[in-house]
Design a protein around this motif. Structure first.
Motif, PDB file in Angstrom:
ATOM      1  N   GLY A  60       0.805  -1.215   0.000  1.00  0.00           N
ATOM      2  CA  GLY A  60       0.000   0.000   0.000  1.00  0.00           C
ATOM      3  C   GLY A  60       0.835   1.259   0.000  1.00  0.00           C
ATOM      4  N   THR A  61       2.155   1.114   0.233  1.00  0.00           N
ATOM      5  CA  THR A  61       3.039   2.279   0.244  1.00  0.00           C
ATOM      6  C   THR A  61       3.149   2.894  -1.146  1.00  0.00           C
ATOM      7  OG1 THR A  61       4.372   1.396   2.070  1.00  0.00           O
ATOM      8  CG2 THR A  61       5.408   3.051   0.660  1.00  0.00           C
ATOM      9  N   GLN A  62       3.102   4.202  -1.200  1.00  0.00           N
ATOM     10  CA  GLN A  62       3.436   4.938  -2.421  1.00  0.00           C
ATOM     11  C   GLN A  62       4.779   5.620  -2.180  1.00  0.00           C
ATOM     12  OE1 GLN A  62       1.124   7.843  -5.386  1.00  0.00           O
ATOM     13  NE2 GLN A  62       1.519   8.808  -3.428  1.00  0.00           N
ATOM     14  N   LEU A  63       5.800   5.204  -2.937  1.00  0.00           N
ATOM     15  CA  LEU A  63       7.120   5.819  -2.819  1.00  0.00           C
ATOM     16  C   LEU A  63       7.177   7.018  -3.758  1.00  0.00           C
ATOM     17  CD1 LEU A  63       9.519   2.728  -2.665  1.00  0.00           C
ATOM     18  CD2 LEU A  63       8.884   4.292  -0.819  1.00  0.00           C
ATOM     19  N   THR A  64       7.141   8.185  -3.178  1.00  0.00           N
ATOM     20  CA  THR A  64       7.299   9.405  -3.973  1.00  0.00           C
ATOM     21  C   THR A  64       8.788   9.662  -4.171  1.00  0.00           C
ATOM     22  OG1 THR A  64       7.143  10.659  -1.916  1.00  0.00           O
ATOM     23  CG2 THR A  64       5.143  10.454  -3.236  1.00  0.00           C
ATOM     24  N   TYR A  65       9.157  10.169  -5.336  1.00  0.00           N
ATOM     25  CA  TYR A  65      10.570  10.408  -5.606  1.00  0.00           C
ATOM     26  C   TYR A  65      10.759  11.727  -6.341  1.00  0.00           C
ATOM     27  CZ  TYR A  65       9.708   8.682 -10.399  1.00  0.00           C
ATOM     28  OH  TYR A  65       9.241   8.499 -11.689  1.00  0.00           O
ATOM     29  N   TYR A  66      11.950  12.302  -6.142  1.00  0.00           N
ATOM     30  CA  TYR A  66      12.278  13.597  -6.734  1.00  0.00           C
ATOM     31  C   TYR A  66      13.703  13.548  -7.261  1.00  0.00           C
ATOM     32  CZ  TYR A  66      13.173  18.591  -7.242  1.00  0.00           C
ATOM     33  OH  TYR A  66      13.496  19.831  -7.749  1.00  0.00           O
ATOM     34  N   CYS A  67      13.903  14.041  -8.463  1.00  0.00           N
ATOM     35  CA  CYS A  67      15.227  14.145  -9.067  1.00  0.00           C
ATOM     36  C   CYS A  67      15.698  15.594  -8.947  1.00  0.00           C
ATOM     37  CB  CYS A  67      15.185  13.737 -10.536  1.00  0.00           C
ATOM     38  SG  CYS A  67      14.729  12.001 -10.814  1.00  0.00           S
ATOM     39  N   PHE A  68      16.803  15.815  -8.228  1.00  0.00           N
ATOM     40  CA  PHE A  68      17.320  17.170  -8.095  1.00  0.00           C
ATOM     41  C   PHE A  68      17.657  17.745  -9.467  1.00  0.00           C
ATOM     42  CE2 PHE A  68      18.387  15.677  -3.718  1.00  0.00           C
ATOM     43  CZ  PHE A  68      17.631  16.611  -3.037  1.00  0.00           C
ATOM     44  N   LYS A  69      17.331  19.037  -9.656  1.00  0.00           N
ATOM     45  CA  LYS A  69      17.509  19.665 -10.962  1.00  0.00           C
ATOM     46  C   LYS A  69      18.054  21.075 -10.781  1.00  0.00           C
ATOM     47  CE  LYS A  69      12.620  20.947 -10.891  1.00  0.00           C
ATOM     48  NZ  LYS A  69      11.297  20.748 -11.508  1.00  0.00           N
ATOM     49  N   ARG A  70      18.367  21.691 -11.899  1.00  0.00           N
ATOM     50  CA  ARG A  70      18.938  23.039 -11.875  1.00  0.00           C
ATOM     51  C   ARG A  70      18.016  24.003 -11.124  1.00  0.00           C
ATOM     52  NH1 ARG A  70      20.772  25.407 -17.550  1.00  0.00           N
ATOM     53  NH2 ARG A  70      22.056  23.514 -17.345  1.00  0.00           N
ATOM     54  N   GLY A  71      18.631  24.797 -10.251  1.00  0.00           N
ATOM     55  CA  GLY A  71      17.879  25.767  -9.462  1.00  0.00           C
ATOM     56  C   GLY A  71      17.577  25.311  -8.056  1.00  0.00           C
ATOM     57  N   ASP A  72      17.727  24.003  -7.773  1.00  0.00           N
ATOM     58  CA  ASP A  72      17.503  23.523  -6.410  1.00  0.00           C
ATOM     59  C   ASP A  72      18.630  23.992  -5.495  1.00  0.00           C
ATOM     60  OD1 ASP A  72      15.150  22.209  -7.010  1.00  0.00           O
ATOM     61  OD2 ASP A  72      16.137  20.307  -7.473  1.00  0.00           O
ATOM     62  N   ALA A  73      18.319  24.124  -4.212  1.00  0.00           N
ATOM     63  CA  ALA A  73      19.297  24.616  -3.231  1.00  0.00           C
ATOM     64  C   ALA A  73      20.195  23.486  -2.741  1.00  0.00           C
ATOM     65  CB  ALA A  73      18.565  25.267  -2.065  1.00  0.00           C
ATOM     66  N   VAL A  74      20.822  22.809  -3.697  1.00  0.00           N
ATOM     67  CA  VAL A  74      21.747  21.716  -3.417  1.00  0.00           C
ATOM     68  C   VAL A  74      22.980  21.929  -4.283  1.00  0.00           C
ATOM     69  CG1 VAL A  74      19.905  20.094  -2.827  1.00  0.00           C
ATOM     70  CG2 VAL A  74      20.709  20.236  -5.203  1.00  0.00           C
ATOM     71  N   PRO A  75      24.093  21.227  -4.018  1.00  0.00           N
ATOM     72  CA  PRO A  75      25.274  21.392  -4.877  1.00  0.00           C
ATOM     73  C   PRO A  75      24.943  21.183  -6.349  1.00  0.00           C
ATOM     74  CG  PRO A  75      25.844  20.141  -2.917  1.00  0.00           C
ATOM     75  CD  PRO A  75      24.348  20.321  -2.886  1.00  0.00           C
ATOM     76  N   ALA A  76      25.555  21.978  -7.192  1.00  0.00           N
ATOM     77  CA  ALA A  76      25.282  21.907  -8.633  1.00  0.00           C
ATOM     78  C   ALA A  76      25.555  20.512  -9.185  1.00  0.00           C
ATOM     79  CB  ALA A  76      26.132  22.950  -9.365  1.00  0.00           C
ATOM     80  N   ALA A  77      26.531  19.807  -8.592  1.00  0.00           N
ATOM     81  CA  ALA A  77      26.877  18.472  -9.080  1.00  0.00           C
ATOM     82  C   ALA A  77      25.743  17.474  -8.911  1.00  0.00           C
ATOM     83  CB  ALA A  77      28.131  17.964  -8.360  1.00  0.00           C
ATOM     84  N   TRP A  78      24.822  17.747  -7.974  1.00  0.00           N
ATOM     85  CA  TRP A  78      23.707  16.824  -7.761  1.00  0.00           C
ATOM     86  C   TRP A  78      22.612  16.975  -8.808  1.00  0.00           C
ATOM     87  CZ3 TRP A  78      22.262  16.873  -1.842  1.00  0.00           C
ATOM     88  CH2 TRP A  78      23.418  16.584  -1.083  1.00  0.00           C
ATOM     89  N   GLN A  79      22.626  18.061  -9.536  1.00  0.00           N
ATOM     90  CA  GLN A  79      21.517  18.409 -10.424  1.00  0.00           C
ATOM     91  C   GLN A  79      21.633  17.660 -11.737  1.00  0.00           C
ATOM     92  OE1 GLN A  79      21.709  22.686 -10.547  1.00  0.00           O
ATOM     93  NE2 GLN A  79      21.812  22.851  -8.312  1.00  0.00           N
ATOM     94  N   GLY A  80      20.586  16.901 -12.076  1.00  0.00           N
ATOM     95  CA  GLY A  80      20.636  16.030 -13.238  1.00  0.00           C
ATOM     96  C   GLY A  80      19.983  16.620 -14.466  1.00  0.00           C
TER      97      GLY A  80
END
Length: 372
Positions: A60-80
């Motif tokens: 019954g679990t729904q696994l929501t997922y997010y791919c880091f992208k340009r503009g996110d407040a994370v290191p640029a290297a993480w952005q796909g």
């Protein structure tokens, strides 16, 4: 062509398929975890049963997922790139289309995601295993990373592999049933060299270590599993047929598909029952099995939902929404003398789903669930 020559040719062809790496390939490097310890009053059999299922999600679990992208407040290297994010989505769909009892949904904000994915080329490819993901709470931290392009055949298998980890699968070559005898020094030399540059502790954790039997996906080794590494000649001493190298066929194997359908039954799941206030429901579960119950409150108030019996379980409460099941509470009583219990204010006429996975029961078929 001899078997050894044929395998060597397959290895050479597979190397060419990996974009941007003309030599040795790069491999998934699992984050090292501290093995779970139990109190002395927990028997070895009980501990083994808990470990066998503790990383698996509740049906019954729904696994929501997010791919880091340009503009996110994370290191640029993480952005796909959009292309790599598209392969990730296709790979989730490949697992989902097997008709399993959990769902996946790509969301547009990291804070809405259970699984958060980066694309740092300097950090290799890895994912936390199963419910270990829940321990990474910061929405700006990754639970999965891809360290090379996913738009090649090897990259596509990498995406399936890392999602397999998120579903609860470990590395297949660490299956104690594999009977692999390693050329230890050759393995260390290979993985300490380029392009992996692993520490010896990483090599031990990801390759040489045998996973406890309770945690493997079956009773046999599956050399074609998407969770299996490809190995160069000279790394494996036995079985003899793999001295010339091991190359899985690619994609999800029959055993991969069988494991995920058995672990997360969809249409094969037990019929769903409805919980009524004050009436207990016998779970009728064997170790490792799950069951779901519907609950629609007759009035708004704080309800308690709990298990009864000498057992180890994980109990999860979802709200059923048009966007899928949203987990709103959970409790894991495994390894304790307590029962799983959730107390929460629920709204009249809303649709809730209660999921239970039984890890261990002192007496089979004696654990019940009730709402009051």
């Amino acid at each position: 062509m001899s078997t050894a020559t044929h395998r060597a040719a397959r290895i050479a062809a597979a190397r060419k398929a990996q974009s941007g790496d003309a030599g040795a390939r790069r491999y998934c490097a699992q984050p090292m975890q501290t093995p779970r310890q139990f109190d002395s009053n927990v028997s070895a059999g009980r501990a083994s049963a808990i470990l066998a299922s503790s990383k698996k999600w509740v049906n019954g679990t729904q696994l929501t997922y997010y791919c880091f992208k340009r503009g996110d407040a994370v290191p640029a290297a993480w952005q796909g790139s959009n292309e790599d994010a598209g392969v990730v989505e296709e790979s989730f769909e490949a697992w989902a289309k097997l008709g399993i009892g959990i769902a996946f949904r790509r969301v547009e904000a990291a804070e809405d995601a259970i699984v958060r994915i980066g694309f740092d080329a300097q950090d290799g490819s890895w994912s936390y295993v199963g419910r270990d993901v829940l321990g990474i709470r910061d929405p700006l931290q990754r639970t999965m990373n891809f360290g090379w392009p996913l738009t090649t055949p090897y990259g596509q298998d990498t995406a399936l592999h890392e999602i397999g980890h998120t579903l609860g699968l470990e590395h297949e070559h660490q299956n104690p049933h594999a009977g692999i005898t390693w050329n230890r020094q050759a393995v260390i030399d290979y993985f300490q060299g380029p392009p992996n540059f692993w520490e010896e502790s990483q090599i031990e954790w990801n390759i040489l270590r045998k996973i406890p039997q309770a945690e493997v996906k079956g009773t046999t080794w599956d050399p074609d599993s998407v969770m299996e590494y490809q190995f160069e000649p000279g790394l494996i001493d036995a079985p003899a047929q793999y001295q010339a190298g091991l190359v899985p066929k690619g994609g999800l194997s029959y055993a991969d598909k069988a494991w995920v359908v058995e672990t997360y039954p969809g249409v094969r799941a037990p019929a769903m029952s409805t919980l009524k206030v004050g009436l207990s429901q016998l779970l009728k579960l064997k170790a490792g099995e799950t069951r779901n119950f519907e609950f629609i409150p007759a009035r708004t108030r704080t309800y308690s939902i709990g298990t009864f019996g000498t057992s180890d379980t994980v109990l999860v409460l979802f709200e059923v929404t048009p966007a899928g099941n949203v987990q709103i509470a959970g409790n894991d009583d495994s390894g304790t003398d307590l029962n799983a219990r959730i107390s929460m204010r629920l709204q009249k006429s809303r649709h809730y789903l209660v999921g239970v996975r039984l890890f261990y029961a002192d007496a089979a078929l004696e654990t019940s669930l009730m709402v009051w």
